[in-house]
Structures are given as C-alpha cells and as structure tokens.
Write a protein that holds these residues in place. Sequence first.
Motif, PDB file in Angstrom:
ATOM      1  N   ASN A  52      -1.748  -2.661  -2.913  1.00  0.00           N
ATOM      2  CA  ASN A  52      -1.647  -3.900  -2.582  1.00  0.00           C
ATOM      3  C   ASN A  52      -2.857  -4.341  -1.810  1.00  0.00           C
ATOM      4  OD1 ASN A  52      -0.117  -2.729  -0.587  1.00  0.00           O
ATOM      5  ND2 ASN A  52       0.176  -4.783   0.204  1.00  0.00           N
TER       6      ASN A  52
ATOM      7  N   TYR B 257       6.872  -6.962  -1.448  1.00  0.00           N
ATOM      8  CA  TYR B 257       6.071  -7.650  -0.593  1.00  0.00           C
ATOM      9  C   TYR B 257       5.661  -9.110  -1.048  1.00  0.00           C
ATOM     10  CZ  TYR B 257       1.045  -8.716   0.871  1.00  0.00           C
ATOM     11  OH  TYR B 257       0.041  -9.253   1.717  1.00  0.00           O
TER      12      TYR B 257
ATOM     13  N   ILE C  83       5.496  -0.586  -5.231  1.00  0.00           N
ATOM     14  CA  ILE C  83       5.409  -1.742  -4.388  1.00  0.00           C
ATOM     15  C   ILE C  83       5.559  -2.648  -5.340  1.00  0.00           C
ATOM     16  CG2 ILE C  83       3.133  -1.773  -3.818  1.00  0.00           C
ATOM     17  CD1 ILE C  83       3.407  -3.335  -1.342  1.00  0.00           C
TER      18      ILE C  83
ATOM     19  N   LYS D 136       2.623 -13.023   3.186  1.00  0.00           N
ATOM     20  CA  LYS D 136       1.540 -11.950   3.172  1.00  0.00           C
ATOM     21  C   LYS D 136       2.313 -10.749   3.989  1.00  0.00           C
ATOM     22  CE  LYS D 136      -2.751 -14.139   2.107  1.00  0.00           C
ATOM     23  NZ  LYS D 136      -3.926 -14.431   2.619  1.00  0.00           N
TER      24      LYS D 136
ATOM     25  N   LEU E  71       0.248  -8.098   6.221  1.00  0.00           N
ATOM     26  CA  LEU E  71      -0.781  -7.675   5.759  1.00  0.00           C
ATOM     27  C   LEU E  71      -1.981  -6.872   6.498  1.00  0.00           C
ATOM     28  CD1 LEU E  71      -2.473  -6.647   2.989  1.00  0.00           C
ATOM     29  CD2 LEU E  71      -3.203  -9.166   3.093  1.00  0.00           C
TER      30      LEU E  71
ATOM     31  N   LEU F 145       4.817  -6.993  -5.767  1.00  0.00           N
ATOM     32  CA  LEU F 145       4.108  -8.154  -5.316  1.00  0.00           C
ATOM     33  C   LEU F 145       5.135  -9.266  -5.963  1.00  0.00           C
ATOM     34  CD1 LEU F 145       2.193  -5.928  -4.670  1.00  0.00           C
ATOM     35  CD2 LEU F 145       0.447  -7.738  -4.913  1.00  0.00           C
TER      36      LEU F 145
ATOM     37  N   HIS G 296       9.372  -7.580   9.336  1.00  0.00           N
ATOM     38  CA  HIS G 296       8.309  -7.411   8.215  1.00  0.00           C
ATOM     39  C   HIS G 296       7.001  -7.141   8.709  1.00  0.00           C
ATOM     40  CE1 HIS G 296      10.660 -11.472   6.692  1.00  0.00           C
ATOM     41  NE2 HIS G 296      11.528 -10.321   6.691  1.00  0.00           N
TER      42      HIS G 296
ATOM     43  N   LEU H 234       5.539  -7.299   3.934  1.00  0.00           N
ATOM     44  CA  LEU H 234       6.461  -6.284   3.177  1.00  0.00           C
ATOM     45  C   LEU H 234       7.670  -7.001   3.894  1.00  0.00           C
ATOM     46  CD1 LEU H 234       4.995  -2.666   3.856  1.00  0.00           C
ATOM     47  CD2 LEU H 234       5.406  -3.976   1.587  1.00  0.00           C
TER      48      LEU H 234
END
Length: 141
Positions: free
Chosen positions: A116, A58, A13, A64, A102, A15, A99, A66
């Motif tokens: 993350n 992400y 992942i 906030k 978070l 960021l 999406h 994916l």
Amino acid sequence: MPASHSESTGRWIFLADPSAYGWDDLVKEKEAVWDGIKNPIAQRRLAEAKPGDEVLIYHTAPDKALIGTARITKGPVPDPSSPDRVVVRVKPIAALKRHIALAEIKADSVLSGMGNVRMPRVAVHAVTQEQWDRVAELAAG
C-alpha cells in the motif's frame, strides 16, 4: 524477503474507502462480500486468496490508517455483477487497539516496503509474516 505478487502468503492488506465501505460497515454486517476491486493487479492477487487467510483492513483517505483485521471465509468466486472478476467473503476479527497511520507505516523500516506504500492505488497486496508481526507489535502500543 518480501513476497512477490504471484505467491500467496496467507496474509493480505485490503484497501477500503471508508466513505463507500469501511471497517464499521464490515463489523455491522458481521460478514460481507469484498467486491468492487477492478484493478487487474489487485484482481490477480484477490484470486490467490484462500479461505482462512488473514487480512489487514486499511482505510484510504481521509483516515489513511490500518484499522483492523479480518479473515477470508469464502472464495475467490466469480463476481455475480461482473463474471470476469472475482470476489471473496470476509468477516471482521478485531479492530486494532491503535490505528497505524500511513506516516508511521512509511517511517517504519519493516512496513515501509508494504504494497500500500509502493502501489497505493492497488487495493489488494500480500503481507509478509514479518510485516504482519510488526503491525501487531505497533498496534499493541
């Protein structure tokens, strides 16, 4: 069992700050050098990445969530602007159909242990196969 930071899973992942460089930028460019990673922990992980590895992108605040999947096409190689760091090249594979925010990641028993969530200021984390599969399941709706 989650992968430790010292073993490559072949899945990552990354960021991204969408105000600086995000998913839409990557899609527009079709392939890009993933640079700007300064944190030593993230740099060690990036150095473990290999061409062909898959990546979840992400977006940090304000999204906030994916956003999409990408593949590493080259690297790691020394960063031309800072030879003590490494960079990789990535190309977008597909936007997630949905999406995954978070809050949903934190509430999910499989995803709540993702890097993350545990270390949100580190821009590169390994992703387990179980986590990858769960993201795919959730993104499909």
